[in-house]
Design an enzyme around this catalytic site. Structure first.
Site, short mmCIF file in Angstrom:
data_model
loop_
_atom_site.label_atom_id
_atom_site.label_comp_id
_atom_site.label_asym_id
_atom_site.label_seq_id
_atom_site.Cartn_x
_atom_site.Cartn_y
_atom_site.Cartn_z
N SER A 162 0.83 -1.20 0.00
CA SER A 162 0.00 0.00 0.00
C SER A 162 0.87 1.26 0.00
CB SER A 162 -0.96 -0.05 1.19
OG SER A 162 -1.97 0.91 1.07
N ASP A 260 -10.47 -3.62 -4.51
CA ASP A 260 -9.59 -2.63 -3.90
C ASP A 260 -9.64 -1.36 -4.75
OD1 ASP A 260 -7.53 -1.12 -2.83
OD2 ASP A 260 -5.98 -2.64 -3.09
N HIS A 290 -7.97 -5.13 -0.41
CA HIS A 290 -6.77 -4.41 -0.01
C HIS A 290 -6.24 -4.99 1.31
CE1 HIS A 290 -4.14 -0.86 -0.16
NE2 HIS A 290 -4.23 -0.85 1.15
#
Length: 319
Positions: A162, A260, A290
């Protein structure tokens, strides 16, 4: 005649049950401390963690000092092991060495490498570019001290999830441009690289588990307060690495999740890397959300998805 709509796969049932049982969602109105507390609730049972040699250190480089890192050695230790510098996710605002301890261990085991997990400064207390500065200093330190750790300074990779994927992409570019350690690979788990919020997945997955559009807006407000990101093409490359010249970068694996908001961001970066002549493998996981790497020890489908990226990392480091 209208073409029939192809239904996309649902979220993996084991993962969905886990998310329903232990929701970790928050809103921008909750504030950063609530968000941090929610992330800390995601704890892996200790008995599932591989036992490794681990060492806490404080490192620095070129005027930046007191950067905490945690060093992990793989189960089988030998001389001149490859080294992975890991940058945790959490919207540049959450997370740290403890929240991503299971992930760092998985990379040490899966890649058969030393892992240096970096505890960079977080927003909003330390907005952009403080976290980038810490991350770069840590990478430079690893480049100069890999041998002392038992590592091979010619086999260093970056990895991150991320926001950590964003940082990893930035580090790969800085290492190329500013004379950093030569990197052999970049492993980017569901990264944010483009800052283009008009991509379809940001709308399609606006209410997705773990990371939704409201949370994304909160992260950006904390990390780059007051910055106008409406024209993503004008953003600095240390914030939006997709705006950079991508030629000459190390090979990459980009793992994305179907459910996501960042899915299309990672896919676009993969396309840009390919166009620049960089070898890249893109793996979009159809039943994942995610953050799936954090669930690899408890969700079989997440373990399988994570294994694909770790296998690519291992191949690159042990070629």
């Amino acid at each position: 005649m209208t073409e029939p709509t192809v239904a996309r796969p649902d979220i993996d049932p084991v993962l969905k049950m886990l998310l329903d049982t232990f929701p970790v969602t928050f809103t921008a109105a909750d504030g950063v401390e609530v968000a941090r507390a929610r992330l800390r609730q995601l704890k892996t049972p200790p008995e599932l963690l591989p036992e490794l040699r681990i060492e806490e250190r404080t490192v620095g480089y070129d005027g930046l000092t007191d950067i905490p890192v945690r060093v992990y050695w793989p189960p089988v230790v030998r001389d001149n092991l490859p080294v992975v510098v890991y940058y945790h996710g959490g919207g540049w605002s959450l997370g740290g060495l403890d929240t991503h301890d299971p992930v760092a261990r998985a990379h040490a085991v899966g890649a058969q490498a030393i892992v240096v997990s970096v505890d960079y400064r977080l927003a909003p207390e330390h907005p952009y570019p403080a976290g980038i500065d810490d991350s770069w200093a840590a990478l430079r330190w690893v480049g100069e001290n890999a041998a002392e750790l038992g590592g091979d300074p010619s086999r260093i990779a970056v990895a991150g999830d991320s926001a950590g994927g964003n940082i990893s992409a930035v580090m790969a570019q800085l290492a190329r441009d500013v004379g950093g350690p030569p990197l052999v690979f970049q492993l980017l788990w569901y990264p944010t690289t483009m800052a283009d919020l008009s991509l379809p997945s940001f709308t399609e997955n606006a209410d997705a588990p773990i990371l939704d559009r409201d949370v994304i807006d909160a992260f950006l407000a904390w990390y780059v307060p007051g910055l106008d990101i409406s024209d993503h093409t004008m953003l600095p490359t240390t914030l939006a690495p997709g705006n950079a010249d991508l030629s000459g970068l190390p090979p990459a694996f980009i793992g994305t999740a179907e459910h996501d908001p960042l899915r299309d961001d990672g896919a676009c970066y993969a396309e840009l890397l390919t166009a620049a002549g960089v070898s890249v493998e893109l793996s979009n996981e159809p039943t994942m959300v995610h953050g799936y790497v954090n669930f690899a020890l408890v969700v079989p489908a997440a373990a399988e998805a994570t294994g694909r990226g770790l296998a690519a990392l291992k191949r690159a480091l042990h070629a």
